[in-house]
Design a protein around this motif. Structure first.
Motif, PDB file in Angstrom:
ATOM      1  N   ALA A  38       0.834  -1.207   0.000  1.00  0.00           N
ATOM      2  CA  ALA A  38       0.000   0.000   0.000  1.00  0.00           C
ATOM      3  C   ALA A  38       0.870   1.259   0.000  1.00  0.00           C
ATOM      4  N   SER A  39       1.976   1.231   0.768  1.00  0.00           N
ATOM      5  CA  SER A  39       2.886   2.392   0.815  1.00  0.00           C
ATOM      6  C   SER A  39       3.525   2.642  -0.553  1.00  0.00           C
ATOM      7  N   THR A  40       3.899   1.550  -1.231  1.00  0.00           N
ATOM      8  CA  THR A  40       4.464   1.677  -2.589  1.00  0.00           C
ATOM      9  C   THR A  40       3.446   2.311  -3.530  1.00  0.00           C
ATOM     10  N   ALA A  41       2.175   1.883  -3.404  1.00  0.00           N
ATOM     11  CA  ALA A  41       1.102   2.451  -4.239  1.00  0.00           C
ATOM     12  C   ALA A  41       0.993   3.959  -4.021  1.00  0.00           C
ATOM     13  N   PHE A  42       1.018   4.387  -2.751  1.00  0.00           N
ATOM     14  CA  PHE A  42       0.880   5.810  -2.455  1.00  0.00           C
ATOM     15  C   PHE A  42       2.102   6.607  -2.935  1.00  0.00           C
ATOM     16  N   LEU A  43       3.299   6.005  -2.874  1.00  0.00           N
ATOM     17  CA  LEU A  43       4.496   6.659  -3.415  1.00  0.00           C
ATOM     18  C   LEU A  43       4.368   6.861  -4.927  1.00  0.00           C
ATOM     19  N   ILE A  44       3.848   5.824  -5.619  1.00  0.00           N
ATOM     20  CA  ILE A  44       3.662   5.934  -7.083  1.00  0.00           C
ATOM     21  C   ILE A  44       2.603   6.984  -7.400  1.00  0.00           C
ATOM     22  N   PHE A  45       1.491   6.981  -6.633  1.00  0.00           N
ATOM     23  CA  PHE A  45       0.459   8.008  -6.821  1.00  0.00           C
ATOM     24  C   PHE A  45       1.057   9.407  -6.644  1.00  0.00           C
ATOM     25  N   ALA A  46       1.888   9.583  -5.595  1.00  0.00           N
ATOM     26  CA  ALA A  46       2.513  10.890  -5.343  1.00  0.00           C
ATOM     27  C   ALA A  46       3.388  11.295  -6.526  1.00  0.00           C
ATOM     28  N   LEU A  47       4.159  10.339  -7.082  1.00  0.00           N
ATOM     29  CA  LEU A  47       5.004  10.613  -8.252  1.00  0.00           C
ATOM     30  C   LEU A  47       4.148  11.022  -9.460  1.00  0.00           C
ATOM     31  N   VAL A  48       3.061  10.271  -9.687  1.00  0.00           N
ATOM     32  CA  VAL A  48       2.163  10.542 -10.820  1.00  0.00           C
ATOM     33  C   VAL A  48       1.593  11.961 -10.729  1.00  0.00           C
ATOM     34  N   PHE A  49       1.115  12.332  -9.541  1.00  0.00           N
ATOM     35  CA  PHE A  49       0.512  13.660  -9.391  1.00  0.00           C
ATOM     36  C   PHE A  49       1.568  14.763  -9.432  1.00  0.00           C
ATOM     37  N   PHE A  50       2.783  14.457  -8.967  1.00  0.00           N
ATOM     38  CA  PHE A  50       3.860  15.443  -9.082  1.00  0.00           C
ATOM     39  C   PHE A  50       4.191  15.681 -10.558  1.00  0.00           C
ATOM     40  N   MET A  51       4.234  14.596 -11.352  1.00  0.00           N
ATOM     41  CA  MET A  51       4.488  14.735 -12.796  1.00  0.00           C
ATOM     42  C   MET A  51       3.403  15.588 -13.455  1.00  0.00           C
ATOM     43  N   ARG A  52       2.160  15.380 -13.032  1.00  0.00           N
ATOM     44  CA  ARG A  52       1.053  16.171 -13.601  1.00  0.00           C
ATOM     45  C   ARG A  52       1.134  17.637 -13.167  1.00  0.00           C
ATOM     46  N   SER A  53       1.706  17.882 -11.992  1.00  0.00           N
ATOM     47  CA  SER A  53       1.806  19.268 -11.512  1.00  0.00           C
ATOM     48  C   SER A  53       2.794  20.080 -12.355  1.00  0.00           C
ATOM     49  N   ARG A  54       3.565  19.404 -13.226  1.00  0.00           N
ATOM     50  CA  ARG A  54       4.520  20.096 -14.114  1.00  0.00           C
ATOM     51  C   ARG A  54       3.920  20.359 -15.505  1.00  0.00           C
ATOM     52  N   PHE A  55       2.657  19.989 -15.739  1.00  0.00           N
ATOM     53  CA  PHE A  55       2.026  20.187 -17.049  1.00  0.00           C
ATOM     54  C   PHE A  55       1.936  21.680 -17.395  1.00  0.00           C
ATOM     55  N   THR A  56       2.038  21.966 -18.698  1.00  0.00           N
ATOM     56  CA  THR A  56       1.884  23.333 -19.205  1.00  0.00           C
ATOM     57  C   THR A  56       0.818  23.322 -20.313  1.00  0.00           C
ATOM     58  N   PRO A  57       0.318  24.496 -20.733  1.00  0.00           N
ATOM     59  CA  PRO A  57      -0.726  24.510 -21.772  1.00  0.00           C
ATOM     60  C   PRO A  57      -0.306  23.864 -23.096  1.00  0.00           C
ATOM     61  N   ASP A  58       1.015  23.841 -23.394  1.00  0.00           N
ATOM     62  CA  ASP A  58       1.446  23.239 -24.671  1.00  0.00           C
ATOM     63  C   ASP A  58       1.936  21.796 -24.494  1.00  0.00           C
ATOM     64  N   VAL A  59       1.451  21.118 -23.459  1.00  0.00           N
ATOM     65  CA  VAL A  59       1.853  19.739 -23.177  1.00  0.00           C
ATOM     66  C   VAL A  59       1.467  18.819 -24.345  1.00  0.00           C
ATOM     67  N   ASP A  60       2.349  17.861 -24.666  1.00  0.00           N
ATOM     68  CA  ASP A  60       2.026  16.940 -25.769  1.00  0.00           C
ATOM     69  C   ASP A  60       1.362  15.671 -25.226  1.00  0.00           C
ATOM     70  N   THR A  61       0.758  14.896 -26.120  1.00  0.00           N
ATOM     71  CA  THR A  61      -0.033  13.727 -25.717  1.00  0.00           C
ATOM     72  C   THR A  61       0.798  12.689 -24.980  1.00  0.00           C
ATOM     73  N   MET A  62       2.032  12.451 -25.415  1.00  0.00           N
ATOM     74  CA  MET A  62       2.876  11.445 -24.768  1.00  0.00           C
ATOM     75  C   MET A  62       3.167  11.833 -23.317  1.00  0.00           C
ATOM     76  N   THR A  63       3.451  13.115 -23.090  1.00  0.00           N
ATOM     77  CA  THR A  63       3.717  13.603 -21.722  1.00  0.00           C
ATOM     78  C   THR A  63       2.474  13.427 -20.843  1.00  0.00           C
ATOM     79  N   LEU A  64       1.297  13.595 -21.436  1.00  0.00           N
ATOM     80  CA  LEU A  64       0.035  13.393 -20.705  1.00  0.00           C
ATOM     81  C   LEU A  64      -0.172  11.923 -20.344  1.00  0.00           C
TER      82      LEU A  64
END
Length: 517
Positions: free
Chosen positions: A342-368
């Protein structure tokens, strides 16, 4: 249901085990699918019925309210009627309600049919968990939960895609008619395999006051959450009244249930450290996850210019790792501490949301799509171990009540996550827009130069201002969304602490799984 009719029923093996797992999983799939399949069909339904899309959303709200009320009643209903009878009755009534939804001549009849559908769907998910755990040996209970988890992970992703495809290529009633063959098969297969494995029934008096208070506070809260944004939250008298009613009836409900001899919801389960810690962790995480399911496609469609189909394709890969890894997690779970998974799952979730927090308006589909694909791994390691922690150490007769109550809290947090996230997004976007607007205008040399540049290309001054305003809105909307993703990443990290407040758990209900039928 106070105990199995025989001292111990053996686990299923061979073809009955495969067919039983398939039947229980299909019933859950049909149930979860129906909570999301109507979402994309609302324009078609409301247009056909001659009502506004806002009125059409009651097709979703009515199902959610009645479903949320009926889930925690699973424990009491199981004691009264038996697990197998209640489960099969739920499936057959769900099929009937689906048929009534399909033939509904007006929006009022459709909403009434959806209320019935949501109410009878309530016991299906927790009872499928209990019956499935009883079908496997304690050592393989993690695998049982893995099969169960795969259906609950795939259905919300398939719902919008399937609903859109059916609405585009056929007519909207078919989103309900497809339940009929699935439900009939699931009911027949379940009865043929589990009819000899019925749990013992106990005639208990119904807690009428507790039930009434439950209906009032859950109904008020769910309607408040669904209508809050539309009515501008606490600037609306209607929302204030609904909140007050929900709060007062909730307090009375807690007091009454703790003092009643035969409570309609067994709140004593929260005395268990594993149950309370596991339920809070899975519910908060589910609320954060569900909030992102709403925000991400909305941001893509309203700010980045994606179509509904394109946004759906960006969200769809979340199922790849979820499906591939669920059986692996199920196999490993009896051998390792569920808290590590469960802790590993939450670490991965945190990484996923951190990656999304770096999105910009010109983000490409692969980055999404990269965070979406990674998120599938977190989902596979999230439901199964936390469900295992929640149900561990409980006696067989407590499992349906525990599964019902934990699913109820999770569903409520999912609804709250959706409402709070969309409201927070609006507020953060408005704040960023105001801050960005302060730095634009005739006093800003860069702004003036941009307007003059567009005018030099033949655009009017108003047109140039409109282009800049649109750019500001997209930037503000993106910053608002990335704020939420960043906050979610931090909350997922904090949830790890909650997981470690529970006691060690090596498999789902190791003591009780064999008798949880």
């Amino acid at each position: 249901m106070a105990g199995p009719p025989r001292p111990a029923l053996p686990p299923l093996t061979g073809a009955p085990l495969v067919l039983g797992t398939l039947a229980l999983s299909l019933a859950v799939f049909m149930n979860v699918l129906d909570s999301s399949i109507a979402n994309v069909s609302i324009p078609a339904i409301s247009g056909d019925m001659g009502v506004s899309p806002q009125q059409g959303t009651w097709v979703i709200t009515s199902f959610a309210v009645s479903n949320a009320i009926s889930v925690p009643l699973t424990g009491w209903l199981t004691m009264r009627f038996g697990q197998v009878r209640l489960f099969i009755t739920s499936i057959l009534l769900f099929v009937l309600a689906s048929f009534l939804c399909g033939i509904a001549p007006s929006i009022e009849v459709l909403i009434a049919a959806r209320v019935l559908q949501g109410a009878v769907a309530g016991p299906m998910i927790p009872l499928s968990q209990a019956l499935l755990l009883g079908s496997y040996t304690p050592a393989k209970s993690g695998m049982a939960l893995a099969f169960w988890g795969m259906t609950t992970l795939v259905a919300p992703i398939m719902g919008p895609l399937l609903g859109g495809w059916i609405s585009d290529n056929y007519t909207w009633p078919w989103i309900f008619y497809i339940n009929i063959p699935i439900g009939v098969f699931a009911a027949w297969a379940t009865w043929s395999i589990y009819k000899e494995r019925e749990s013992k029934t106990v005639r208990l008096p119904i807690d009428k006051i507790g039930l009434a208070l439950l209906v009032i506070w859950v109904g008020s809260l769910q309607i408040m959450l669904d209508k809050g944004k539309e009515l501008d939250w606490f600037n609306s008298g209607e929302i204030i009244i609904l909140t007050a009613v929900a709060l007062v009836s909730f307090i009375y409900f807690i007091i009454w249930e703790l003092g009643d001899d035969h409570p309609v919801v067994d709140l004593s389960l929260f005395k268990g450290r594993n149950f309370s810690g596991g339920v809070v962790a899975i519910s908060v995480a589910y609320g954060l996850f569900f909030g992102s399911l709403v925000i991400l496609p909305l941001w893509l469609q309203t700010q980045i210019g994606y179509t509904a189909t394109e946004a759906g394709k960006v969200m769809a890969p979340v199922g790849i790792f979820a499906i591939l890894l669920s059986p692996v997690v199920g196999k490993l779970l009896p051998k390792i501490d569920a808290r590590y998974v469960a802790s590993t799952a939450f670490l991965i979730f945190a990484l996923v949301f951190f990656m999304r927090s770096r999105f910009t308006p010109d983000v490409d589909t692969m980055t999404l799509m990269i965070p979406t694909i990674i998120q599938g791994a977190a989902m596979a390691m999230f439901f199964i171990p936390l469900t295992s922690i929640i149900l561990s150490g409980l006696s067989p007769e407590k499992i349906p009540a525990a599964a019902g109550l934990s699913n109820f809290v999770r569903i409520m947090f999912g609804g709250m996550g959706t409402s709070l996230t969309s409201t927070l997004w609006d507020n953060r976007s408005a704040l960023h827009h105001a801050q960005l607007a302060e730095h634009s205008g005739p006093g800003n040399p860069a702004f003036t130069a941009a307007v003059q540049g567009m005018q030099a290309q033949g655009m009017s001054e108003q047109g140039a201002w409109a282009v800049i305003e649109r750019t500001l809105s997209v930037q503000a909307g993106t910053l608002g969304a990335t704020d939420i993703f960043y906050m979610s990443a931090i909350l997922f990290l904090l949830l790890i602490g909650l997981v470690w407040m529970t006691k060690p758990s090596r498999s789902a209900a190791p003591v009780d799984a064999g008798g949880a039928h």
